[in-house]
Scaffold this motif. Structure first.
Motif, PDB file in Angstrom:
ATOM      1  N   GLY A  57       0.783  -1.232   0.000  1.00  0.00           N
ATOM      2  CA  GLY A  57       0.000   0.000   0.000  1.00  0.00           C
ATOM      3  C   GLY A  57       0.812   1.276   0.000  1.00  0.00           C
ATOM      4  O   GLY A  57       0.241   2.369  -0.109  1.00  0.00           O
ATOM      5  N   VAL A  58       2.137   1.180   0.114  1.00  0.00           N
ATOM      6  CA  VAL A  58       2.966   2.387   0.173  1.00  0.00           C
ATOM      7  C   VAL A  58       2.906   3.161  -1.141  1.00  0.00           C
ATOM      8  O   VAL A  58       2.657   4.372  -1.159  1.00  0.00           O
ATOM      9  N   LEU A  59       3.126   2.466  -2.250  1.00  0.00           N
ATOM     10  CA  LEU A  59       3.078   3.125  -3.557  1.00  0.00           C
ATOM     11  C   LEU A  59       1.675   3.645  -3.841  1.00  0.00           C
ATOM     12  O   LEU A  59       1.504   4.746  -4.385  1.00  0.00           O
ATOM     13  N   GLU A  60       0.650   2.870  -3.470  1.00  0.00           N
ATOM     14  CA  GLU A  60      -0.724   3.295  -3.694  1.00  0.00           C
ATOM     15  C   GLU A  60      -1.050   4.568  -2.919  1.00  0.00           C
ATOM     16  O   GLU A  60      -1.743   5.463  -3.419  1.00  0.00           O
ATOM     17  N   ALA A  61      -0.564   4.644  -1.680  1.00  0.00           N
ATOM     18  CA  ALA A  61      -0.818   5.832  -0.864  1.00  0.00           C
ATOM     19  C   ALA A  61      -0.145   7.064  -1.467  1.00  0.00           C
ATOM     20  O   ALA A  61      -0.739   8.145  -1.540  1.00  0.00           O
ATOM     21  N   LEU A  62       1.098   6.906  -1.912  1.00  0.00           N
ATOM     22  CA  LEU A  62       1.811   8.023  -2.524  1.00  0.00           C
ATOM     23  C   LEU A  62       1.133   8.447  -3.829  1.00  0.00           C
ATOM     24  O   LEU A  62       0.983   9.647  -4.103  1.00  0.00           O
ATOM     25  N   SER A  63       0.709   7.461  -4.622  1.00  0.00           N
ATOM     26  CA  SER A  63       0.050   7.770  -5.898  1.00  0.00           C
ATOM     27  C   SER A  63      -1.278   8.470  -5.659  1.00  0.00           C
ATOM     28  O   SER A  63      -1.634   9.420  -6.375  1.00  0.00           O
ATOM     29  N   ALA A  64      -2.029   8.010  -4.650  1.00  0.00           N
ATOM     30  CA  ALA A  64      -3.315   8.636  -4.337  1.00  0.00           C
ATOM     31  C   ALA A  64      -3.120  10.067  -3.863  1.00  0.00           C
ATOM     32  O   ALA A  64      -3.886  10.966  -4.227  1.00  0.00           O
ATOM     33  N   ALA A  65      -2.090  10.289  -3.048  1.00  0.00           N
ATOM     34  CA  ALA A  65      -1.826  11.636  -2.545  1.00  0.00           C
ATOM     35  C   ALA A  65      -1.457  12.587  -3.693  1.00  0.00           C
ATOM     36  O   ALA A  65      -1.937  13.722  -3.749  1.00  0.00           O
ATOM     37  N   VAL A  66      -0.622  12.111  -4.610  1.00  0.00           N
ATOM     38  CA  VAL A  66      -0.226  12.951  -5.741  1.00  0.00           C
ATOM     39  C   VAL A  66      -1.408  13.237  -6.659  1.00  0.00           C
ATOM     40  O   VAL A  66      -1.564  14.356  -7.171  1.00  0.00           O
ATOM     41  N   SER A  67      -2.282  12.240  -6.850  1.00  0.00           N
ATOM     42  CA  SER A  67      -3.432  12.422  -7.739  1.00  0.00           C
ATOM     43  C   SER A  67      -4.434  13.435  -7.194  1.00  0.00           C
ATOM     44  O   SER A  67      -5.196  14.028  -7.958  1.00  0.00           O
ATOM     45  N   LEU A  68      -4.450  13.621  -5.878  1.00  0.00           N
ATOM     46  CA  LEU A  68      -5.358  14.607  -5.292  1.00  0.00           C
ATOM     47  C   LEU A  68      -4.944  16.033  -5.625  1.00  0.00           C
ATOM     48  O   LEU A  68      -5.773  16.936  -5.683  1.00  0.00           O
ATOM     49  N   ARG A  69      -3.680  16.232  -5.803  1.00  0.00           N
ATOM     50  CA  ARG A  69      -3.159  17.559  -6.164  1.00  0.00           C
ATOM     51  C   ARG A  69      -1.975  17.368  -7.110  1.00  0.00           C
ATOM     52  O   ARG A  69      -0.817  17.466  -6.704  1.00  0.00           O
ATOM     53  N   PRO A  70      -2.280  17.079  -8.376  1.00  0.00           N
ATOM     54  CA  PRO A  70      -1.221  16.751  -9.338  1.00  0.00           C
ATOM     55  C   PRO A  70      -0.227  17.900  -9.501  1.00  0.00           C
ATOM     56  O   PRO A  70      -0.595  19.076  -9.393  1.00  0.00           O
ATOM     57  N   PRO A  71       1.017  17.575  -9.761  1.00  0.00           N
ATOM     58  CA  PRO A  71       2.018  18.629  -9.968  1.00  0.00           C
ATOM     59  C   PRO A  71       1.843  19.317 -11.315  1.00  0.00           C
ATOM     60  O   PRO A  71       1.158  18.813 -12.210  1.00  0.00           O
ATOM     61  N   VAL A  72       2.466  20.460 -11.445  1.00  0.00           N
ATOM     62  CA  VAL A  72       2.477  21.195 -12.707  1.00  0.00           C
ATOM     63  C   VAL A  72       3.722  20.779 -13.475  1.00  0.00           C
ATOM     64  O   VAL A  72       4.832  20.818 -12.946  1.00  0.00           O
ATOM     65  N   TYR A  73       3.533  20.366 -14.729  1.00  0.00           N
ATOM     66  CA  TYR A  73       4.653  19.934 -15.558  1.00  0.00           C
ATOM     67  C   TYR A  73       5.186  21.120 -16.364  1.00  0.00           C
ATOM     68  O   TYR A  73       4.419  21.807 -17.043  1.00  0.00           O
ATOM     69  N   CYS A  74       6.476  21.330 -16.274  1.00  0.00           N
ATOM     70  CA  CYS A  74       7.095  22.434 -17.000  1.00  0.00           C
ATOM     71  C   CYS A  74       8.282  21.905 -17.804  1.00  0.00           C
ATOM     72  O   CYS A  74       9.133  21.195 -17.265  1.00  0.00           O
ATOM     73  N   TYR A  75       8.319  22.263 -19.087  1.00  0.00           N
ATOM     74  CA  TYR A  75       9.410  21.855 -19.970  1.00  0.00           C
ATOM     75  C   TYR A  75      10.227  23.097 -20.341  1.00  0.00           C
ATOM     76  O   TYR A  75       9.876  23.809 -21.277  1.00  0.00           O
ATOM     77  N   PRO A  76      11.287  23.377 -19.605  1.00  0.00           N
ATOM     78  CA  PRO A  76      12.104  24.553 -19.945  1.00  0.00           C
ATOM     79  C   PRO A  76      12.882  24.322 -21.242  1.00  0.00           C
ATOM     80  O   PRO A  76      13.515  23.282 -21.419  1.00  0.00           O
ATOM     81  N   VAL A  77      12.801  25.282 -22.142  1.00  0.00           N
ATOM     82  CA  VAL A  77      13.494  25.172 -23.433  1.00  0.00           C
ATOM     83  C   VAL A  77      14.214  26.483 -23.716  1.00  0.00           C
ATOM     84  O   VAL A  77      13.906  27.526 -23.143  1.00  0.00           O
ATOM     85  N   SER A  78      15.158  26.408 -24.621  1.00  0.00           N
ATOM     86  CA  SER A  78      15.879  27.610 -25.039  1.00  0.00           C
ATOM     87  C   SER A  78      15.247  28.245 -26.270  1.00  0.00           C
ATOM     88  O   SER A  78      15.527  29.400 -26.583  1.00  0.00           O
ATOM     89  N   ASP A  79      14.389  27.493 -26.970  1.00  0.00           N
ATOM     90  CA  ASP A  79      13.724  27.992 -28.168  1.00  0.00           C
ATOM     91  C   ASP A  79      12.365  27.318 -28.273  1.00  0.00           C
ATOM     92  O   ASP A  79      12.290  26.080 -28.288  1.00  0.00           O
ATOM     93  N   LEU A  80      11.301  28.106 -28.364  1.00  0.00           N
ATOM     94  CA  LEU A  80       9.956  27.535 -28.425  1.00  0.00           C
ATOM     95  C   LEU A  80       9.647  26.915 -29.786  1.00  0.00           C
ATOM     96  O   LEU A  80       8.753  26.075 -29.888  1.00  0.00           O
ATOM     97  N   ASP A  81      10.367  27.302 -30.819  1.00  0.00           N
ATOM     98  CA  ASP A  81      10.115  26.752 -32.148  1.00  0.00           C
ATOM     99  C   ASP A  81      10.746  25.366 -32.294  1.00  0.00           C
ATOM    100  O   ASP A  81      10.104  24.411 -32.736  1.00  0.00           O
ATOM    101  N   THR A  82      12.001  25.235 -31.925  1.00  0.00           N
ATOM    102  CA  THR A  82      12.679  23.938 -32.039  1.00  0.00           C
ATOM    103  C   THR A  82      12.493  23.084 -30.786  1.00  0.00           C
ATOM    104  O   THR A  82      12.750  21.892 -30.812  1.00  0.00           O
TER     105      THR A  82
END
Length: 228
Positions: free
Chosen positions: A120-145
């Motif tokens: 249940g450890v992984l399930e508890a961590l997954s459930a906690a994260v799913s309640l408040r999902p993180p924001v995914y950010c992809y830092p790039v040097s150029d938005l076109d490429t």
């Protein structure tokens, strides 16, 4: 008013309950019909659901035991020999022989896996994260490429051990992904880059400006402030 505040807090700060020590419960086959109907875990899960919370049965002890076995190669005979040579001191301060300790841990693990399917450890961590999902950010040097931060056309990535002979940014597009808690800003992203969030490059200097767009590529590029 109290109900309004309670609902606001539930949305703002969702709660995941880890119902630990489920290894102390008997196997289902050894439970009476009355005990099954009054199952503590199920009652806690129903009550938590009524409050808008999530409750996950967990056995930290069994998870720790699995990690111990893994560190010894998952060879039960070697595990027995290891714990037989070093007496274990339990929470009750009572010394036990290693062989008895191993058998008790294995019995508890069988009960937990037989009833809940996992520790249940992984399930508890997954459930906690799913309640408040993180924001995914992809830092790039150029938005076109979509080349990653630190990319130099014709030279590849700087400050990295990877092969930088290729001048194409295609294979490196959206290579890096950083996770931030909800409500984070562009300034938080820049601060993370300055602190070495990306191992291959260290950003220096003060924030000037940044541009961004959605991952679906349908939106236009917009200039974003550090508080965005």
């Amino acid at each position: 008013l109290h109900r309004l505040v309670a609902n606001y807090l539930l949305i703002r700060f969702p709660i995941c309950l880890a119902l630990n020590k489920v290894d102390a419960f008997p196997e289902i086959s050894n439970m009476t019909e009355g005990e099954r109907e009054e199952d503590v875990v199920q009652c806690c899960q129903r009550e938590a659901l009524n409050r808008g919370e999530v409750a996950v049965p967990v056995s930290a002890m069994c998870e720790h035991w699995l990690l111990q076995k893994q560190s010894l190669g998952n060879d039960l005979e070697k595990v027995r020999e290891h714990f037989h040579s070093t007496s274990m001191i339990m929470a009750s301060e009572k010394k036990q022989k290693g062989f008895d300790y191993v058998e008790e841990q294995e019995a508890a693990l069988r009960r937990v896996l037989g009833r809940f399917g996992s520790t249940g450890v992984l399930e508890a961590l997954s459930a906690a994260v799913s309640l408040r999902p993180p924001v995914y950010c992809y830092p790039v040097s150029d938005l076109d490429t979509e080349a990653p931060v630190g990319w130099t056309s014709g030279k590849g990535l700087s400050l990295t051990q990877h092969d930088s002979s290729s001048s194409s940014a295609v294979s490196y597009a959206l290579r890096d992904c950083l996770l931030f808690k909800p409500g984070s800003t562009v300034d938080n992203v820049y601060g993370a880059l300055r602190k070495g969030a990306l191992p291959h490059v260290l950003v220096q200097g003060e924030f000037v400006r940044a541009e961004g767009r959605g991952l679906d590529r349908s939106g236009k590029k917009i200039q974003v402030g550090k508080d965005t």
